[in-house]
Design an enzyme around this catalytic site. Sequence first.
Site, PDB file in Angstrom:
ATOM      1  N   ASP A   1      99.248   1.918  26.182  1.00 22.77           N
ATOM      2  CA  ASP A   1      99.429   2.349  24.790  1.00 22.77           C
ATOM      3  C   ASP A   1      98.484   3.517  24.538  1.00 22.77           C
ATOM      4  O   ASP A   1      97.584   3.786  25.345  1.00 22.77           O
ATOM      5  CB  ASP A   1      99.119   1.201  23.816  1.00 22.77           C
ATOM      6  CG  ASP A   1      97.696   0.684  23.937  1.00 22.77           C
ATOM      7  OD1 ASP A   1      97.214   0.515  25.080  1.00 22.77           O
ATOM      8  OD2 ASP A   1      97.027   0.448  22.896  1.00 22.77           O
TER       9      ASP A   1
ATOM     10  N   GLU B   1      95.493  -1.947  23.760  1.00 21.65           N
ATOM     11  CA  GLU B   1      94.053  -1.690  23.879  1.00 21.65           C
ATOM     12  C   GLU B   1      93.521  -0.937  22.680  1.00 21.65           C
ATOM     13  O   GLU B   1      92.443  -1.229  22.173  1.00 21.65           O
ATOM     14  CB  GLU B   1      93.769  -0.906  25.162  1.00 21.65           C
ATOM     15  CG  GLU B   1      92.298  -0.882  25.554  1.00 21.65           C
ATOM     16  CD  GLU B   1      91.459   0.179  24.856  1.00 21.65           C
ATOM     17  OE1 GLU B   1      90.235   0.051  24.838  1.00 21.65           O
ATOM     18  OE2 GLU B   1      92.022   1.144  24.305  1.00 21.65           O
TER      19      GLU B   1
HETATM   20 ZN   LIG Z   1      91.589   3.661  26.771  1.00 26.22          ZN
END
Ligand SMILES: [Zn+2]
Length: 509
Positions: A137, A202
């Site tokens: 992501d 994340e």
């Molecule tokens: Zn990262």
Amino acid sequence: MDTLFVGIMTKFIVVAFLLLHTSVSSSSSSSSSPGAAGMLKQLFQYIDDHQNQFVQRLREWVAVQSDSGDHTKWGEVERILNMTAVRIQEMGGTVDIADVGTHQLPSGETVSLPPVILAEFERDPKKATLCIYGHVDVQPAKMADGWTTDPFNLTEIKGNLYGRGATDNKGPVLAWLHAVESYQATEKEIPVNIKLIIEGLEEVGSYGLLELTRKRNDSFFADVDFIVISDNVWATRNPALTYGTRGSSYFFVEVDGPKLDFHSGVYGGSIQEPMSDLIALLGSLLDHTGKILVPGVTDDVAPLTEDERKLYDNISFDLEEMKSVAGVKHFLQDTKEEVLMARWRNPSLSIHGIQGAFSEPGTKTVIPKQVTGKFSIRQVPNMDPPDVERKVKEHLQQVFSTLKSPNRLRVTATVGAKPWVANLKNPQYVAGQRAVREVFGVEPELIREGSTIPIAQNFQEETGKSVMMLPIGGHDDGEHSQNEKISRYNYIEGTKLFAAYFYELSLVK
Ligand SMILES: [Zn+2]
Ligand SMILES: *[C@@H]1O[C@H](CO)[C@@H](O)[C@H](O)[C@H]1NC(C)=O
Ligand SMILES: *[C@@H]1O[C@H](CO)[C@@H](O)[C@H](O)[C@H]1NC(C)=O
Ligand SMILES: *[C@@H]1O[C@H](CO)[C@@H](O)[C@H](O)[C@H]1NC(C)=O
Ligand SMILES: *[C@@H]1O[C@H](CO)[C@@H](O)[C@H](O)[C@H]1NC(C)=O
């Protein structure tokens, strides 16, 4: 670096590598055998020969707008996770798409989370097992934020590959896969067992990952020997290994007083103002030298050993350049080493803002009825966030009691992330150092991050395994900023670094 320079550098490094290896293998001063030098040479050749294909694959991944900050785009996060899983399967890996449940949005709506990929390549119980963590992501990006090129159309300019996720973290995830590919395509046995854990959340805090790690501790993680993360960047122009990050806790200090916001011309002088209470409270936290004044908070800071002190000498920061980058006349410390220690291995307290205060231009003569000060403490080993929180609350209550205030004080804190530090003597650091020497011909700088990356500490604490951060991105890559990039040089040499690392790791285990 311009393209020509990168070209020359690449040739120089290849030549240097060949020379190094010829001399190393003839004098056999390293544990590498002559056959190994030849093997690595072939892997590196394959990587050089396929670099355009590797850049093209990064272009395809960057084109997926997997911005996890916006849950309406989680479909794109799932799409890039699917592309990652499919790629691993094409390479012969087995993939487990782990469901990590649901998440409640601030609006109250419950949404299901994108899954986490747990993958592995063929396993041989005689070999060490390396688990690679990465995320696919990205942070948000749009042209209107000031990008020079389309953030989702990877664009090469003067040896740099610009695009959102190029360095954080799609480039490094692909570099790991391409390192595996280099062994497969040249028909060499991968010297360690490879596992991968790839997530898509994340950038918003890895929802569900900690619980998954706990659940799979006795299965997926049971045979893992080493965990490696390549989700940060070098500190300078030199390659680095990262062995620590600071933790942090965030505090809210609310002082609540009169019923309404009052006019200072009417009430001024007759009431004890929440703002002056708050200023006294915030002013009691640290002095002008940056020293934290909360009693006991720094008692648990790990003492500096002579071995650790020496590490800072070799970091190629230049104090004058650091000052000019920051635009300051001087730092709170006098030497480069002390500045780096202040940023990496010592705690710090920063006051961030006051909510409820009059902050617009003009001369409004208000006495705010309620103000909330906000500050955070970056924490280092062996500080413990709950203990820090208790000491801060006690201290603020004690200072407040001396103010004899009729106002009400409320101190709250968000759950703190723990600091992380690894044992540099662990074999994976030795392997990382050797791999850097092999590919770049220099010693890696052993660095820490002053910011908080909870994932390393979480893995180390939950699994009990050794964790290392092995960055390949350049110090000026601009993660999270406009014009994020990775240089072609770092991307391709970083792929070689990973290939060499697999080999070196198999020797040290
Ligand atoms: Zn990262
Ligand atoms: C990826 O997506 C395709 C098409 O939707 C689907 O058939 C496939 O099962 C998915 N693969 C994985 C590993 O998620
Ligand atoms: C990406 O940029 C290149 C060069 O400007 C352009 O030719 C190409 O059409 C762009 N691709 C997309 C998908 O926008
Ligand atoms: C610092 O660099 C010198 C020269 O490369 C090297 O001999 C020394 O071992 C290094 N020190 C540490 C602590 O890595
Ligand atoms: C996870 O498993 C390892 C053994 O592989 C063990 O040492 C460790 O204590 C376990 N973690 C927890 C939190 O129980």
